[in-house]
Design a protein around this motif. Structure first.
Motif, PDB file in Angstrom:
ATOM      1  N   PHE A  73       0.844  -1.193   0.000  1.00 13.98           N
ATOM      2  CA  PHE A  73       0.000   0.000   0.000  1.00 13.98           C
ATOM      3  C   PHE A  73       0.877   1.240   0.000  1.00 13.98           C
ATOM      4  O   PHE A  73       2.081   1.194   0.270  1.00 13.98           O
ATOM      5  CB  PHE A  73      -0.926   0.009   1.222  1.00 13.98           C
ATOM      6  CG  PHE A  73      -0.206  -0.032   2.555  1.00 13.98           C
ATOM      7  CD1 PHE A  73       0.217   1.132   3.175  1.00 13.98           C
ATOM      8  CD2 PHE A  73       0.052  -1.246   3.183  1.00 13.98           C
ATOM      9  CE1 PHE A  73       0.878   1.106   4.393  1.00 13.98           C
ATOM     10  CE2 PHE A  73       0.708  -1.294   4.399  1.00 13.98           C
ATOM     11  CZ  PHE A  73       1.119  -0.115   5.011  1.00 13.98           C
ATOM     12  N   ARG A  74       0.248   2.352  -0.314  1.00 13.21           N
ATOM     13  CA  ARG A  74       0.908   3.656  -0.243  1.00 13.21           C
ATOM     14  C   ARG A  74       0.016   4.611   0.533  1.00 13.21           C
ATOM     15  O   ARG A  74      -1.210   4.526   0.481  1.00 13.21           O
ATOM     16  CB  ARG A  74       1.193   4.203  -1.642  1.00 13.21           C
ATOM     17  CG  ARG A  74      -0.042   4.418  -2.488  1.00 13.21           C
ATOM     18  CD  ARG A  74       0.254   5.053  -3.841  1.00 13.21           C
ATOM     19  NE  ARG A  74       1.014   4.187  -4.718  1.00 13.21           N
ATOM     20  CZ  ARG A  74       1.297   4.473  -5.984  1.00 13.21           C
ATOM     21  NH1 ARG A  74       0.851   5.635  -6.507  1.00 13.21           N
ATOM     22  NH2 ARG A  74       1.982   3.648  -6.736  1.00 13.21           N
ATOM     23  N   LYS A  75       0.641   5.532   1.246  1.00 11.40           N
ATOM     24  CA  LYS A  75      -0.086   6.530   2.029  1.00 11.40           C
ATOM     25  C   LYS A  75       0.481   7.913   1.739  1.00 11.40           C
ATOM     26  O   LYS A  75       1.695   8.080   1.598  1.00 11.40           O
ATOM     27  CB  LYS A  75      -0.004   6.211   3.527  1.00 11.40           C
ATOM     28  CG  LYS A  75      -0.761   4.944   3.936  1.00 11.40           C
ATOM     29  CD  LYS A  75      -0.641   4.674   5.423  1.00 11.40           C
ATOM     30  CE  LYS A  75      -1.375   3.398   5.818  1.00 11.40           C
ATOM     31  NZ  LYS A  75      -2.840   3.582   5.813  1.00 11.40           N
ATOM     32  N   LEU A  76      -0.407   8.881   1.673  1.00 11.00           N
ATOM     33  CA  LEU A  76      -0.016  10.236   1.297  1.00 11.00           C
ATOM     34  C   LEU A  76       0.769  10.909   2.415  1.00 11.00           C
ATOM     35  O   LEU A  76       0.393  10.832   3.590  1.00 11.00           O
ATOM     36  CB  LEU A  76      -1.259  11.048   0.961  1.00 11.00           C
ATOM     37  CG  LEU A  76      -1.047  12.470   0.448  1.00 11.00           C
ATOM     38  CD1 LEU A  76      -0.229  12.473  -0.821  1.00 11.00           C
ATOM     39  CD2 LEU A  76      -2.393  13.159   0.210  1.00 11.00           C
ATOM     40  N   TYR A  77       1.873  11.576   2.038  1.00 14.47           N
ATOM     41  CA  TYR A  77       2.705  12.286   3.015  1.00 14.47           C
ATOM     42  C   TYR A  77       2.695  13.794   2.776  1.00 14.47           C
ATOM     43  O   TYR A  77       2.570  14.572   3.717  1.00 14.47           O
ATOM     44  CB  TYR A  77       4.136  11.760   2.966  1.00 14.47           C
ATOM     45  CG  TYR A  77       4.985  12.217   4.136  1.00 14.47           C
ATOM     46  CD1 TYR A  77       5.062  11.454   5.288  1.00 14.47           C
ATOM     47  CD2 TYR A  77       5.700  13.409   4.099  1.00 14.47           C
ATOM     48  CE1 TYR A  77       5.824  11.865   6.369  1.00 14.47           C
ATOM     49  CE2 TYR A  77       6.461  13.831   5.169  1.00 14.47           C
ATOM     50  CZ  TYR A  77       6.523  13.058   6.303  1.00 14.47           C
ATOM     51  OH  TYR A  77       7.270  13.478   7.376  1.00 14.47           O
ATOM     52  N   MET A  78       2.830  14.227   1.536  1.00 12.31           N
ATOM     53  CA  MET A  78       2.845  15.656   1.204  1.00 12.31           C
ATOM     54  C   MET A  78       2.148  15.872  -0.130  1.00 12.31           C
ATOM     55  O   MET A  78       2.001  14.930  -0.926  1.00 12.31           O
ATOM     56  CB  MET A  78       4.274  16.205   1.136  1.00 12.31           C
ATOM     57  CG  MET A  78       5.010  16.264   2.456  1.00 12.31           C
ATOM     58  SD  MET A  78       6.585  17.181   2.349  1.00 12.31           S
ATOM     59  CE  MET A  78       7.508  16.125   1.245  1.00 12.31           C
ATOM     60  N   ARG A  79       1.762  17.118  -0.373  1.00 15.11           N
ATOM     61  CA  ARG A  79       1.110  17.440  -1.638  1.00 15.11           C
ATOM     62  C   ARG A  79       1.313  18.905  -1.989  1.00 15.11           C
ATOM     63  O   ARG A  79       1.573  19.749  -1.111  1.00 15.11           O
ATOM     64  CB  ARG A  79      -0.379  17.130  -1.555  1.00 15.11           C
ATOM     65  CG  ARG A  79      -1.122  17.974  -0.525  1.00 15.11           C
ATOM     66  CD  ARG A  79      -2.551  17.492  -0.310  1.00 15.11           C
ATOM     67  NE  ARG A  79      -3.334  17.549  -1.536  1.00 15.11           N
ATOM     68  CZ  ARG A  79      -4.531  16.996  -1.654  1.00 15.11           C
ATOM     69  NH1 ARG A  79      -5.062  16.341  -0.634  1.00 15.11           N
ATOM     70  NH2 ARG A  79      -5.212  17.115  -2.781  1.00 15.11           N
ATOM     71  N   ASN A  80       1.188  19.218  -3.271  1.00  7.23           N
ATOM     72  CA  ASN A  80       1.163  20.588  -3.771  1.00  7.23           C
ATOM     73  C   ASN A  80       0.089  20.632  -4.850  1.00  7.23           C
ATOM     74  O   ASN A  80       0.221  19.995  -5.891  1.00  7.23           O
ATOM     75  CB  ASN A  80       2.529  20.998  -4.336  1.00  7.23           C
ATOM     76  CG  ASN A  80       2.575  22.475  -4.703  1.00  7.23           C
ATOM     77  OD1 ASN A  80       1.667  23.009  -5.321  1.00  7.23           O
ATOM     78  ND2 ASN A  80       3.662  23.138  -4.326  1.00  7.23           N
ATOM     79  N   ASP A  81      -0.973  21.378  -4.599  1.00 15.98           N
ATOM     80  CA  ASP A  81      -2.133  21.394  -5.485  1.00 15.98           C
ATOM     81  C   ASP A  81      -2.144  22.557  -6.462  1.00 15.98           C
ATOM     82  O   ASP A  81      -3.051  22.639  -7.295  1.00 15.98           O
ATOM     83  CB  ASP A  81      -3.422  21.439  -4.654  1.00 15.98           C
ATOM     84  CG  ASP A  81      -3.561  20.220  -3.764  1.00 15.98           C
ATOM     85  OD1 ASP A  81      -3.300  19.112  -4.244  1.00 15.98           O
ATOM     86  OD2 ASP A  81      -3.935  20.381  -2.585  1.00 15.98           O
ATOM     87  N   THR A  82      -1.185  23.462  -6.381  1.00 13.30           N
ATOM     88  CA  THR A  82      -1.276  24.683  -7.176  1.00 13.30           C
ATOM     89  C   THR A  82      -0.111  24.889  -8.141  1.00 13.30           C
ATOM     90  O   THR A  82      -0.315  25.380  -9.254  1.00 13.30           O
ATOM     91  CB  THR A  82      -1.352  25.901  -6.241  1.00 13.30           C
ATOM     92  OG1 THR A  82      -0.216  25.902  -5.356  1.00 13.30           O
ATOM     93  CG2 THR A  82      -2.628  25.851  -5.398  1.00 13.30           C
ATOM     94  N   VAL A  83       1.111  24.521  -7.741  1.00 14.22           N
ATOM     95  CA  VAL A  83       2.300  24.845  -8.531  1.00 14.22           C
ATOM     96  C   VAL A  83       2.816  23.597  -9.237  1.00 14.22           C
ATOM     97  O   VAL A  83       3.037  22.567  -8.577  1.00 14.22           O
ATOM     98  CB  VAL A  83       3.414  25.432  -7.632  1.00 14.22           C
ATOM     99  CG1 VAL A  83       4.634  25.802  -8.475  1.00 14.22           C
ATOM    100  CG2 VAL A  83       2.892  26.645  -6.880  1.00 14.22           C
ATOM    101  N   PRO A  84       3.014  23.634 -10.559  1.00 14.86           N
ATOM    102  CA  PRO A  84       3.607  22.482 -11.251  1.00 14.86           C
ATOM    103  C   PRO A  84       5.053  22.266 -10.801  1.00 14.86           C
ATOM    104  O   PRO A  84       5.738  23.194 -10.361  1.00 14.86           O
ATOM    105  CB  PRO A  84       3.516  22.867 -12.728  1.00 14.86           C
ATOM    106  CG  PRO A  84       2.513  23.971 -12.794  1.00 14.86           C
ATOM    107  CD  PRO A  84       2.599  24.696 -11.490  1.00 14.86           C
ATOM    108  N   MET A  85       5.508  21.043 -10.933  1.00 11.95           N
ATOM    109  CA  MET A  85       6.895  20.695 -10.599  1.00 11.95           C
ATOM    110  C   MET A  85       7.662  20.605 -11.908  1.00 11.95           C
ATOM    111  O   MET A  85       7.481  19.673 -12.688  1.00 11.95           O
ATOM    112  CB  MET A  85       6.940  19.373  -9.839  1.00 11.95           C
ATOM    113  CG  MET A  85       8.265  19.059  -9.200  1.00 11.95           C
ATOM    114  SD  MET A  85       8.147  17.569  -8.145  1.00 11.95           S
ATOM    115  CE  MET A  85       9.799  17.533  -7.461  1.00 11.95           C
ATOM    116  N   GLN A  86       8.508  21.591 -12.148  1.00 12.82           N
ATOM    117  CA  GLN A  86       9.161  21.683 -13.449  1.00 12.82           C
ATOM    118  C   GLN A  86      10.217  20.605 -13.620  1.00 12.82           C
ATOM    119  O   GLN A  86      10.705  20.014 -12.649  1.00 12.82           O
ATOM    120  CB  GLN A  86       9.794  23.063 -13.618  1.00 12.82           C
ATOM    121  CG  GLN A  86      10.950  23.340 -12.673  1.00 12.82           C
ATOM    122  CD  GLN A  86      11.476  24.754 -12.829  1.00 12.82           C
ATOM    123  OE1 GLN A  86      10.716  25.715 -12.906  1.00 12.82           O
ATOM    124  NE2 GLN A  86      12.779  24.880 -12.868  1.00 12.82           N
TER     125      GLN A  86
END
Length: 415
Positions: free
Chosen positions: A320-333
């Motif tokens: 399984f995988r569990k969410l640790y961090m997120r960024n909902d607004t800025v693309p990751m170049q």
């Protein structure tokens, strides 16, 4: 004789008079039985089973177009769902053996190809020309038990559009074991009074009462005791010389399901009444207490720790995988990045592995082909049945309503 008969009738009538001296006879004698014809249900379509219904006649003229139509519909849906999953970019790096295989002298070493996987919808040579690298740095000796900082270096061949999610992935960890899933106390998480004996004799056994001090374990149970305590910092964009250029900020908030926080309250326990779980005592990381005891004002608060709440939502499968961090607004170049990991969580004890998963999402979710493949499988089944029945009708046709196939017309099929 006439008078005698009348007297007998009058005696029978008087014997039916009620005990109260009235002239009314019993209700059962006053009610007359309805005729049978009047006892039938109401003359309505529902009560008389006259509702309109469609009774399809399954012939080759109706079944074959239906099969091919359903096959076409499911094929289109499956192709769309499969294409949507392909648009999700995903990078997985397993770092279970970082402590043993990565160099500890500050240099970088390539990560073996069996430990990482690129799944990007647009291929790029940079994925193969610049494979991920790693290095490891031990914690200072004064920090307690030997733990390590593992730094991963990886290249994004293309831009990852928002949102970008960082997961940790575990394998061979059976959170779905019945005894494990039940090993918690919801009343304790809601700050309801619970004694050490109550915890020990309920679902938290054997981790409800500390065997040394006799105090309550907070939070109790196997799930809390085994919480994942590796840490991840936001990825850092590097220049050509691996020097930090900028930080891709990722948030550790809003990583839980909606409504999950209602299951937790800020504790009002005193530090002298509770102790941390056994695996927390003397450990490093966000769930570590080197002294083995809580201090006043520093008791663990589950309502303010979303990583703990994510872990307490047990997984259905051993991988399984569990969410640790997120960024909902800025693309990751696109570019070269480094990721610092506080390597605290041991996986060798259960024969598992741990990895980081950096991924995006589409309108239908993550990179999962199961839904699309299932639709395509149904479409293939419909087409196969349609072709088979079409061939049967062409090779050996059968006239609709042919009475020759009835059992009474075929003596070999009569019973």
């Amino acid at each position: 004789m006439l008078e005698l008969r009348r007297s007998k009738k009058s005696e029978e009538k008087n014997s039916k008079v009620g005990a109260d001296g009235g002239d009314n006879v019993q209700d059962s004698d006053k009610k007359e039985k309805k005729p049978y014809a009047q006892q039938r249900p109401a003359n309505t379509a529902l009560r008389q089973q006259r509702l309109k219904a469609w009774h399809p006649i399954l012939t080759h003229a109706t079944v074959l177009p239906l099969l091919f139509g359903l096959g076409t519909l499911f094929a289109v849906l499956g192709a769309v769902l499969y294409w949507s999953a392909l648009q999700v970019n995903e990078l997985t790096i397993q770092y279970s053996n970082c402590q043993n295989e990565a160099p500890q002298d500050g240099s970088l070493a390539p990560i073996p190809s069996k430990y990482f996987t690129y799944r990007f919808h647009s291929s790029s040579k940079s994925m193969y020309e610049n494979p991920p690298q790693w290095s490891v740095t031990p914690y200072p000796p004064s920090s307690g038990p030997a733990r390590f900082n593992c730094t991963l270096y990886f290249t994004l061949p293309t831009q990852m559009d928002s949102g970008v999610f960082l997961y940790y992935k575990l394998t061979n960890f059976y959170q779905n074991h019945r005894r494990y899933m039940k090993s918690m106390d919801s009343m304790q998480m809601l700050d309801k009074p619970r004694t050490a004996d109550q915890l020990q004799n309920a679902e938290c056994k054997p981790l409800g009462k500390d065997p040394v001090s006799g105090l309550s374990i907070y939070p109790c149970g196997l799930i809390a005791n085994s919480v994942f305590n590796d840490t991840f910092q936001s990825p850092v964009l590097l220049d050509q010389n691996n020097h930090p250029q900028s930080i891709y900020e990722m948030s550790e908030k809003n990583i839980i399901w909606s409504g999950e926080a209602r299951r937790y309250k800020t504790p009002t326990y005193s530090a002298k009444d509770v102790v941390p779980p056994p695996f927390w005592q003397g450990a490093e990381g966000p769930f570590g207490y080197p002294s083995g005891r809580y201090e006043e004002g520093k008791i663990f608060d589950p309502s303010k720790n979303e990583h703990f709440q994510v872990w307490m939502r047990t997984a259905a499968f051993p991988t399984f995988r569990k969410l640790y961090m997120r960024n909902d607004t800025v693309p990751m170049q696109a570019g070269r990045y480094s990721l610092l990991i506080g390597d605290n969580y041991p996986v060798n004890m259960f024969g598992g592995t741990k990895a980081i998963v950096l991924t995006t999402a589409s309108w239908m979710g993550g990179r999962s082909f199961m839904i699309g493949m299932s639709h395509i499988a149904v479409a293939a089944l419909c087409f196969a049945l349609g072709i088979l029945l079409t061939a049967k009708q062409l090779i050996k046709p059968r006239r609709v309503g042919d009475t020759r196939f009835l059992s009474w017309n075929n003596p070999h099929k009569q019973h």
